[in-house]
Design a protein around this motif. Structure first.
Motif, PDB file in Angstrom:
ATOM      1  N   SER A  10      38.930  57.483  40.740  1.00  0.00           N
ATOM      2  CA  SER A  10      37.995  56.364  40.756  1.00  0.00           C
ATOM      3  C   SER A  10      37.633  55.997  42.182  1.00  0.00           C
ATOM      4  O   SER A  10      38.457  56.050  43.090  1.00  0.00           O
ATOM      5  CB  SER A  10      38.639  55.148  40.063  1.00  0.00           C
ATOM      6  N   SER A  11      36.373  55.595  42.399  1.00  0.00           N
ATOM      7  CA  SER A  11      35.936  55.209  43.742  1.00  0.00           C
ATOM      8  C   SER A  11      36.427  53.823  44.124  1.00  0.00           C
ATOM      9  O   SER A  11      36.360  53.431  45.273  1.00  0.00           O
ATOM     10  CB  SER A  11      34.411  55.270  43.842  1.00  0.00           C
ATOM     11  N   GLU A  12      36.905  53.051  43.145  1.00  0.00           N
ATOM     12  CA  GLU A  12      37.421  51.718  43.444  1.00  0.00           C
ATOM     13  C   GLU A  12      38.801  51.848  44.086  1.00  0.00           C
ATOM     14  O   GLU A  12      39.669  52.544  43.598  1.00  0.00           O
ATOM     15  CB  GLU A  12      37.553  50.882  42.153  1.00  0.00           C
ATOM     16  N   SER A  13      38.986  51.157  45.183  1.00  0.00           N
ATOM     17  CA  SER A  13      40.267  51.190  45.881  1.00  0.00           C
ATOM     18  C   SER A  13      41.219  50.195  45.236  1.00  0.00           C
ATOM     19  O   SER A  13      40.841  49.060  44.966  1.00  0.00           O
ATOM     20  CB  SER A  13      40.060  50.829  47.358  1.00  0.00           C
ATOM     21  N   THR A  14      42.459  50.627  44.957  1.00  0.00           N
ATOM     22  CA  THR A  14      43.438  49.713  44.402  1.00  0.00           C
ATOM     23  C   THR A  14      44.219  49.025  45.504  1.00  0.00           C
ATOM     24  O   THR A  14      44.909  48.063  45.257  1.00  0.00           O
ATOM     25  CB  THR A  14      44.407  50.454  43.460  1.00  0.00           C
ATOM     26  N   GLN A  15      44.150  49.526  46.705  1.00  0.00           N
ATOM     27  CA  GLN A  15      44.835  48.931  47.843  1.00  0.00           C
ATOM     28  C   GLN A  15      43.937  47.862  48.462  1.00  0.00           C
ATOM     29  O   GLN A  15      42.817  48.155  48.856  1.00  0.00           O
ATOM     30  CB  GLN A  15      45.148  49.995  48.902  1.00  0.00           C
ATOM     31  N   PRO A  16      44.405  46.612  48.528  1.00  0.00           N
ATOM     32  CA  PRO A  16      43.574  45.603  49.180  1.00  0.00           C
ATOM     33  C   PRO A  16      43.445  45.901  50.677  1.00  0.00           C
ATOM     34  O   PRO A  16      44.377  46.388  51.309  1.00  0.00           O
ATOM     35  CB  PRO A  16      44.320  44.291  48.928  1.00  0.00           C
ATOM     36  N   LEU A  17      42.270  45.635  51.207  1.00  0.00           N
ATOM     37  CA  LEU A  17      42.037  45.858  52.631  1.00  0.00           C
ATOM     38  C   LEU A  17      42.630  44.705  53.435  1.00  0.00           C
ATOM     39  O   LEU A  17      42.576  43.558  52.999  1.00  0.00           O
ATOM     40  CB  LEU A  17      40.533  45.934  52.902  1.00  0.00           C
ATOM     41  N   PRO A  18      43.190  44.998  54.614  1.00  0.00           N
ATOM     42  CA  PRO A  18      43.695  43.915  55.467  1.00  0.00           C
ATOM     43  C   PRO A  18      42.543  42.988  55.852  1.00  0.00           C
ATOM     44  O   PRO A  18      41.453  43.438  56.189  1.00  0.00           O
ATOM     45  CB  PRO A  18      44.244  44.636  56.700  1.00  0.00           C
ATOM     46  N   LEU A  19      42.790  41.688  55.771  1.00  0.00           N
ATOM     47  CA  LEU A  19      41.767  40.698  56.093  1.00  0.00           C
ATOM     48  C   LEU A  19      42.022  40.048  57.439  1.00  0.00           C
ATOM     49  O   LEU A  19      43.159  39.884  57.855  1.00  0.00           O
ATOM     50  CB  LEU A  19      41.722  39.601  55.016  1.00  0.00           C
ATOM     51  N   THR A  20      40.946  39.674  58.100  1.00  0.00           N
ATOM     52  CA  THR A  20      40.998  38.954  59.366  1.00  0.00           C
ATOM     53  C   THR A  20      40.457  37.558  59.125  1.00  0.00           C
ATOM     54  O   THR A  20      39.403  37.396  58.498  1.00  0.00           O
ATOM     55  CB  THR A  20      40.127  39.664  60.424  1.00  0.00           C
ATOM     56  N   LEU A  31      36.401  32.159  57.501  1.00  0.00           N
ATOM     57  CA  LEU A  31      36.011  33.310  56.702  1.00  0.00           C
ATOM     58  C   LEU A  31      37.112  34.348  56.803  1.00  0.00           C
ATOM     59  O   LEU A  31      37.617  34.620  57.899  1.00  0.00           O
ATOM     60  CB  LEU A  31      34.696  33.899  57.245  1.00  0.00           C
ATOM     61  N   TRP A  32      37.511  34.914  55.673  1.00  0.00           N
ATOM     62  CA  TRP A  32      38.417  36.056  55.651  1.00  0.00           C
ATOM     63  C   TRP A  32      37.577  37.267  55.289  1.00  0.00           C
ATOM     64  O   TRP A  32      36.959  37.310  54.231  1.00  0.00           O
ATOM     65  CB  TRP A  32      39.523  35.875  54.612  1.00  0.00           C
ATOM     66  N   LEU A  33      37.568  38.230  56.196  1.00  0.00           N
ATOM     67  CA  LEU A  33      36.733  39.424  56.075  1.00  0.00           C
ATOM     68  C   LEU A  33      37.615  40.633  56.355  1.00  0.00           C
ATOM     69  O   LEU A  33      38.506  40.560  57.207  1.00  0.00           O
ATOM     70  CB  LEU A  33      35.608  39.325  57.122  1.00  0.00           C
ATOM     71  N   PRO A  34      37.398  41.774  55.677  1.00  0.00           N
ATOM     72  CA  PRO A  34      38.166  42.973  56.022  1.00  0.00           C
ATOM     73  C   PRO A  34      38.016  43.293  57.512  1.00  0.00           C
ATOM     74  O   PRO A  34      36.989  43.001  58.122  1.00  0.00           O
ATOM     75  CB  PRO A  34      37.532  44.065  55.163  1.00  0.00           C
ATOM     76  N   GLU A  41      30.192  51.323  50.938  1.00  0.00           N
ATOM     77  CA  GLU A  41      30.233  51.901  49.600  1.00  0.00           C
ATOM     78  C   GLU A  41      31.531  51.622  48.846  1.00  0.00           C
ATOM     79  O   GLU A  41      32.055  52.481  48.134  1.00  0.00           O
ATOM     80  CB  GLU A  41      29.932  53.399  49.644  1.00  0.00           C
ATOM     81  N   GLN A  42      32.043  50.415  49.007  1.00  0.00           N
ATOM     82  CA  GLN A  42      33.159  49.951  48.187  1.00  0.00           C
ATOM     83  C   GLN A  42      33.109  48.427  48.142  1.00  0.00           C
ATOM     84  O   GLN A  42      32.537  47.793  49.016  1.00  0.00           O
ATOM     85  CB  GLN A  42      34.502  50.462  48.701  1.00  0.00           C
ATOM     86  N   ALA A  43      33.671  47.873  47.097  1.00  0.00           N
ATOM     87  CA  ALA A  43      33.661  46.422  46.923  1.00  0.00           C
ATOM     88  C   ALA A  43      34.549  45.770  47.982  1.00  0.00           C
ATOM     89  O   ALA A  43      35.691  46.172  48.181  1.00  0.00           O
ATOM     90  CB  ALA A  43      34.152  46.062  45.532  1.00  0.00           C
ATOM     91  N   LEU A  44      33.989  44.795  48.684  1.00  0.00           N
ATOM     92  CA  LEU A  44      34.723  44.054  49.714  1.00  0.00           C
ATOM     93  C   LEU A  44      34.864  42.609  49.257  1.00  0.00           C
ATOM     94  O   LEU A  44      33.873  41.969  48.902  1.00  0.00           O
ATOM     95  CB  LEU A  44      33.964  44.086  51.043  1.00  0.00           C
ATOM     96  N   THR A  45      36.077  42.095  49.266  1.00  0.00           N
ATOM     97  CA  THR A  45      36.309  40.708  48.889  1.00  0.00           C
ATOM     98  C   THR A  45      36.272  39.847  50.139  1.00  0.00           C
ATOM     99  O   THR A  45      36.985  40.110  51.104  1.00  0.00           O
ATOM    100  CB  THR A  45      37.669  40.554  48.178  1.00  0.00           C
ATOM    101  N   LEU A  46      35.426  38.823  50.115  1.00  0.00           N
ATOM    102  CA  LEU A  46      35.331  37.847  51.195  1.00  0.00           C
ATOM    103  C   LEU A  46      35.851  36.525  50.670  1.00  0.00           C
ATOM    104  O   LEU A  46      35.606  36.165  49.521  1.00  0.00           O
ATOM    105  CB  LEU A  46      33.883  37.667  51.654  1.00  0.00           C
ATOM    106  N   ARG A  47      36.548  35.789  51.514  1.00  0.00           N
ATOM    107  CA  ARG A  47      37.001  34.442  51.159  1.00  0.00           C
ATOM    108  C   ARG A  47      36.454  33.467  52.176  1.00  0.00           C
ATOM    109  O   ARG A  47      36.316  33.799  53.356  1.00  0.00           O
ATOM    110  CB  ARG A  47      38.526  34.373  51.134  1.00  0.00           C
ATOM    111  N   LEU A  48      36.157  32.267  51.738  1.00  0.00           N
ATOM    112  CA  LEU A  48      35.612  31.227  52.589  1.00  0.00           C
ATOM    113  C   LEU A  48      36.395  29.952  52.332  1.00  0.00           C
ATOM    114  O   LEU A  48      36.621  29.574  51.182  1.00  0.00           O
ATOM    115  CB  LEU A  48      34.134  31.007  52.250  1.00  0.00           C
ATOM    116  N   GLU A  49      36.842  29.308  53.407  1.00  0.00           N
ATOM    117  CA  GLU A  49      37.535  28.022  53.304  1.00  0.00           C
ATOM    118  C   GLU A  49      36.653  26.978  53.970  1.00  0.00           C
ATOM    119  O   GLU A  49      36.243  27.135  55.117  1.00  0.00           O
ATOM    120  CB  GLU A  49      38.891  28.084  53.995  1.00  0.00           C
ATOM    121  N   VAL A  50      36.353  25.919  53.225  1.00  0.00           N
ATOM    122  CA  VAL A  50      35.490  24.842  53.712  1.00  0.00           C
ATOM    123  C   VAL A  50      36.163  23.510  53.399  1.00  0.00           C
ATOM    124  O   VAL A  50      37.055  23.442  52.550  1.00  0.00           O
ATOM    125  CB  VAL A  50      34.099  24.896  53.036  1.00  0.00           C
ATOM    126  N   PRO A  51      35.744  22.424  54.063  1.00  0.00           N
ATOM    127  CA  PRO A  51      36.291  21.106  53.706  1.00  0.00           C
ATOM    128  C   PRO A  51      35.920  20.743  52.262  1.00  0.00           C
ATOM    129  O   PRO A  51      34.962  21.271  51.705  1.00  0.00           O
ATOM    130  CB  PRO A  51      35.607  20.157  54.698  1.00  0.00           C
TER     131      PRO A  51
END
Length: 125
Positions: A10-20, A31-34, A41-51
């Motif tokens: 499968s092209s989907e990675s099961t290993q989460p990418l390290p976030l910065t 912002l947490w970004l890989p 060409e793969q799904a990237l999870t972004l996280r955002l923390e706001v007040p």
């Protein structure tokens, strides 16, 4: 055995990418970004923390070093202050691409901007 082979290929990675963790505005918006360069060409999870009482609206990612149109980014709320989105960057002729993420913010706080932006790079795998 065939099922295991299909999953392994499968092209989907099961290993989460390290976030910065990136400070987008005075220790109030993060912002947490890989780690850069982010893969394509793969799904990237972004996280955002706001007040609290700040809502990220429909955001966009656009190519800076080459025109690639805009990629819409919808945030899903995880908690009163944390949001998540999935980004998928396509391949282009530029092996190292620069991108701009722009996040409009809905709120009534004088201490928070109406939008935040961040430049990042991607590289072909």
């Amino acid at each position: 055995m065939l099922t295991l082979h299909s999953i392994a290929c499968s092209s989907e990675s099961t290993q989460p990418l390290p976030l910065t963790k990136i400070d987008l505005h005075q220790q109030k918006i993060f912002l947490w970004l890989p780690q850069q360069p982010v893969p394509i060409e793969q799904a990237l999870t972004l996280r955002l923390e706001v007040p609290e009482n700040v809502t990220p609206e429909l955001s966009q990612v656009e190519g800076v070093s080459m025109y690639m149109g805009t990629i819409p980014l919808m945030w899903q709320q995880l908690s009163p202050t944390e949001w998540q989105a999935t980004l998928y960057l396509g391949a282009c002729t530029d092996p190292k691409m620069e991108w701009r993420l722009t996040v409009p913010l809905r709120h009534e706080l004088a201490t928070v901007p109406q939008s935040v932006s961040y430049l990042f790079t991607s590289a072909a795998n």
